[in-house]
Motif scaffolding. Structure first.
Motif, PDB file in Angstrom:
ATOM      1  N   ILE A 112      69.206   3.633  20.937  1.00 15.60           N
ATOM      2  CA  ILE A 112      69.376   4.184  22.283  1.00 15.60           C
ATOM      3  C   ILE A 112      69.808   5.639  22.131  1.00 15.60           C
ATOM      4  N   THR A 113      68.959   6.561  22.599  1.00 19.66           N
ATOM      5  CA  THR A 113      69.203   7.987  22.341  1.00 19.66           C
ATOM      6  C   THR A 113      69.765   8.719  23.565  1.00 19.66           C
ATOM      7  N   GLY A 114      70.770   8.108  24.183  1.00 20.70           N
ATOM      8  CA  GLY A 114      71.546   8.801  25.210  1.00 20.70           C
ATOM      9  C   GLY A 114      71.092   8.595  26.639  1.00 20.70           C
ATOM     10  N   ASP A 115      72.011   8.889  27.555  1.00 20.36           N
ATOM     11  CA  ASP A 115      71.813   8.761  28.997  1.00 20.36           C
ATOM     12  C   ASP A 115      71.336   7.357  29.383  1.00 20.36           C
ATOM     13  N   LEU A 116      72.006   6.376  28.801  1.00 27.25           N
ATOM     14  CA  LEU A 116      71.773   4.997  29.219  1.00 27.25           C
ATOM     15  C   LEU A 116      72.273   4.796  30.643  1.00 27.25           C
ATOM     16  N   ILE A 117      73.226   5.633  31.041  1.00 24.11           N
ATOM     17  CA  ILE A 117      73.780   5.602  32.403  1.00 24.11           C
ATOM     18  C   ILE A 117      73.710   7.028  32.988  1.00 24.11           C
ATOM     19  N   SER A 118      74.160   7.164  34.230  1.00 21.07           N
ATOM     20  CA  SER A 118      74.312   8.482  34.849  1.00 21.07           C
ATOM     21  C   SER A 118      75.792   8.771  35.047  1.00 21.07           C
ATOM     22  N   ARG A 119      76.131  10.050  35.111  1.00 19.74           N
ATOM     23  CA  ARG A 119      77.539  10.472  35.116  1.00 19.74           C
ATOM     24  C   ARG A 119      78.327   9.966  36.315  1.00 19.74           C
ATOM     25  N   ASP A 120      77.644   9.553  37.399  1.00 18.04           N
ATOM     26  CA  ASP A 120      78.361   9.086  38.585  1.00 18.04           C
ATOM     27  C   ASP A 120      78.570   7.571  38.591  1.00 18.04           C
ATOM     28  N   ARG A 122      80.151   3.925  37.660  1.00 17.37           N
ATOM     29  CA  ARG A 122      81.461   3.395  37.291  1.00 17.37           C
ATOM     30  C   ARG A 122      81.427   1.893  36.988  1.00 17.37           C
ATOM     31  N   ASP A 123      80.374   1.232  37.434  1.00 20.82           N
ATOM     32  CA  ASP A 123      80.210  -0.202  37.172  1.00 20.82           C
ATOM     33  C   ASP A 123      79.198  -0.371  36.041  1.00 20.82           C
ATOM     34  N   PHE A 124      79.664  -0.852  34.903  1.00 23.37           N
ATOM     35  CA  PHE A 124      78.810  -0.975  33.727  1.00 23.37           C
ATOM     36  C   PHE A 124      78.486  -2.430  33.382  1.00 23.37           C
ATOM     37  N   GLY A 145      74.309  10.950  25.287  1.00 20.18           N
ATOM     38  CA  GLY A 145      73.551  11.976  25.990  1.00 20.18           C
ATOM     39  C   GLY A 145      74.494  12.842  26.795  1.00 20.18           C
ATOM     40  N   ASN A 146      73.944  13.790  27.525  1.00 19.80           N
ATOM     41  CA  ASN A 146      74.797  14.702  28.290  1.00 19.80           C
ATOM     42  C   ASN A 146      75.510  14.004  29.448  1.00 19.80           C
ATOM     43  N   HIS A 147      74.913  12.940  29.993  1.00 16.43           N
ATOM     44  CA  HIS A 147      75.589  12.234  31.086  1.00 16.43           C
ATOM     45  C   HIS A 147      76.803  11.469  30.565  1.00 16.43           C
ATOM     46  N   GLU A 148      76.717  10.921  29.368  1.00 18.69           N
ATOM     47  CA  GLU A 148      77.899  10.284  28.773  1.00 18.69           C
ATOM     48  C   GLU A 148      78.978  11.324  28.473  1.00 18.69           C
ATOM     49  N   LEU A 149      78.558  12.502  28.041  1.00 25.31           N
ATOM     50  CA  LEU A 149      79.525  13.570  27.761  1.00 25.31           C
ATOM     51  C   LEU A 149      80.301  13.981  29.012  1.00 25.31           C
ATOM     52  N   ASP A 150      79.671  13.856  30.165  1.00 28.25           N
ATOM     53  CA  ASP A 150      80.301  14.289  31.419  1.00 28.25           C
ATOM     54  C   ASP A 150      81.201  13.227  32.048  1.00 28.25           C
ATOM     55  N   LEU A 151      81.274  12.041  31.469  1.00 26.89           N
ATOM     56  CA  LEU A 151      82.151  11.011  32.024  1.00 26.89           C
ATOM     57  C   LEU A 151      83.616  11.398  31.836  1.00 26.89           C
ATOM     58  N   PRO A 152      84.472  11.151  32.836  1.00 26.98           N
ATOM     59  CA  PRO A 152      85.912  11.338  32.631  1.00 26.98           C
ATOM     60  C   PRO A 152      86.397  10.471  31.478  1.00 26.98           C
ATOM     61  N   GLU A 153      87.455  10.897  30.818  1.00 25.39           N
ATOM     62  CA  GLU A 153      87.912  10.228  29.597  1.00 25.39           C
ATOM     63  C   GLU A 153      88.177   8.742  29.809  1.00 25.39           C
ATOM     64  N   VAL A 155      86.970   6.719  32.123  1.00 22.89           N
ATOM     65  CA  VAL A 155      85.698   6.038  32.392  1.00 22.89           C
ATOM     66  C   VAL A 155      84.902   5.895  31.104  1.00 22.89           C
ATOM     67  N   SER A 156      84.912   6.954  30.312  1.00 20.76           N
ATOM     68  CA  SER A 156      84.205   6.938  29.032  1.00 20.76           C
ATOM     69  C   SER A 156      84.730   5.830  28.120  1.00 20.76           C
ATOM     70  N   SER A 157      86.047   5.670  28.070  1.00 22.00           N
ATOM     71  CA  SER A 157      86.649   4.617  27.242  1.00 22.00           C
ATOM     72  C   SER A 157      86.201   3.234  27.695  1.00 22.00           C
ATOM     73  N   THR A 158      86.177   3.031  29.014  1.00 21.48           N
ATOM     74  CA  THR A 158      85.722   1.744  29.560  1.00 21.48           C
ATOM     75  C   THR A 158      84.265   1.486  29.205  1.00 21.48           C
ATOM     76  N   TYR A 159      83.452   2.506  29.338  1.00 22.88           N
ATOM     77  CA  TYR A 159      82.021   2.413  29.053  1.00 22.88           C
ATOM     78  C   TYR A 159      81.770   2.050  27.586  1.00 22.88           C
ATOM     79  N   PHE A 160      82.438   2.766  26.686  1.00 18.19           N
ATOM     80  CA  PHE A 160      82.246   2.509  25.260  1.00 18.19           C
ATOM     81  C   PHE A 160      82.748   1.109  24.867  1.00 18.19           C
ATOM     82  N   GLU A 161      83.810   0.667  25.503  1.00 21.43           N
ATOM     83  CA  GLU A 161      84.325  -0.674  25.232  1.00 21.43           C
ATOM     84  C   GLU A 161      83.309  -1.735  25.668  1.00 21.43           C
TER      85      GLU A 161
END
Length: 314
Positions: A112-120, A122-124, A145-153, A155-161
């Motif tokens: 998976i080469t990024g932007d599996l989700i969009s930056r807005d 919150r439900d994964f 991807g750049n949309h994952e980079l733009d996630l708040p910290e 939210v990003s932690s929840t997403y990666f978990e």
């Protein structure tokens, strides 16, 4: 005897108002032509709109054989499924249509080469279920991807978990040594930096250049045959200087609109005619494969997943 005489008058000419008639005819013709043009434009617009709606529901399986100089012989014929830039798009519940396609393909690994989700988002939960199903088919590797980079910290932690719990191997500027029959290739995910995509004020003009030194600081140096997962293909020169054997990218969405003999028109950075939009490119010993991805607005550019078969160059 009185002789009366009658005064003779020359007959006065009678003129037809042809100018008025001609002007009236010309005005009517212009109105008819304008009306016909509007009707034709509406028909063309309706046809294009219908095509666009139909195209959005299509999933193309694009296949590519890639020959690498330093690929270990045990990886000859190794089949990769690449998924990129899904964003908000849904292909059935929990991406059921994609899963059915993947089951038929029987890949050796899913990248998976990024932007599996969009930056807005919150439900994964749906993303988690999708990745769990993928992990049941083959090992799944993920890079940002750049949309994952733009996630708040937070939210990003929840997403990666969620991804980890779904069996996904996260490659966040790190390497995975993929082994087969005693031989190894490196799978590296380069997270890159937001400056590669945009400025701090979310503008796209005069982006800071990204150097090979910065890439080395992030992921180290190449030590063996390497597949580099790097979302942004527009800095291919840097990846080639780093000596990546194969780079898998997305980001550009195929150029959004694709035209015959021209290719993709626009990049997410609002640059016209980007250099790398879809397919295979080469530079020195490095090869770049760009997926047009699955999500976002697109025209003459159907959503796609990519099947890449690796072979050792003889």
């Amino acid at each position: 005897m009185y002789f009366g005489y009658r005064r003779l008058y020359a007959a006065e000419p009678v003129f037809c108002d042809c100018t008025c008639t001609t002007n009236s005819f010309s005005s009517d013709l212009v109105i008819v032509l304008m009306f016909a043009f509007i009707i034709a434009a509406l028909i063309v617009f309706a046809v294009l709109l219908i095509y666009c709606l139909i195209e959005r529901q299509i999933i193309i399986t694009r296949k590519q054989d890639i020959y690498l100089d330093f690929l270990p012989s045990s990886f000859n014929g190794f089949r990769i499924l690449q998924i990129s830039d899904l964003h908000h798009r849904k292909f059935g519940k929990d991406q059921k249509r994609i899963i059915k396609r993947v089951i038929k393909i029987k890949p050796d690994a899913v990248f998976i080469t990024g932007d599996l989700i969009s930056r807005d988002m919150r439900d994964f939960s749906s993303v988690s279920r999708f990745c769990s199903q993928l992990s049941g088919i083959a090992p799944v590797f993920f890079s940002m991807g750049n949309h994952e980079l733009d996630l708040p910290e937070k939210v990003s932690s929840t997403y990666f978990e969620c991804l980890r719990n779904s069996g996904v191997i996260l490659l966040l500027n790190n390497v995975y040594h993929l082994k087969k029959s005693g031989e190894v290739i490196d799978i590296i995910g380069a997270s890159l930096d937001t400056s590669v995509y945009r400025n701090d004020d979310f503008s796209y003009q005069n982006l800071n250049p990204y150097s090979e030194e910065e890439l080395v600081d992030s992921i180290g140096v190449r030590t063996r045959c390497t597949v580099l997962l790097a979302h942004n293909p527009l800095i291919f020169d840097v990846y080639a200087s780093w000596n990546a054997d194969l780079i898998l990218s997305g980001h550009v969405h195929g150029g959004v609109v694709r035209l015959p003999f021209i290719g993709g028109i626009l990049s997410p950075e609002r640059r016209f005619f980007p250099s790398y939009t879809r397919g295979l490119y080469s530079k020195n010993y490095s090869q770049l494969y760009v997926s047009a991805g699955l999500g976002k607005l697109r025209f003459f550019n159907p959503p796609e997943i990519n099947v890449i078969s690796l072979y050792r160059k003889s």
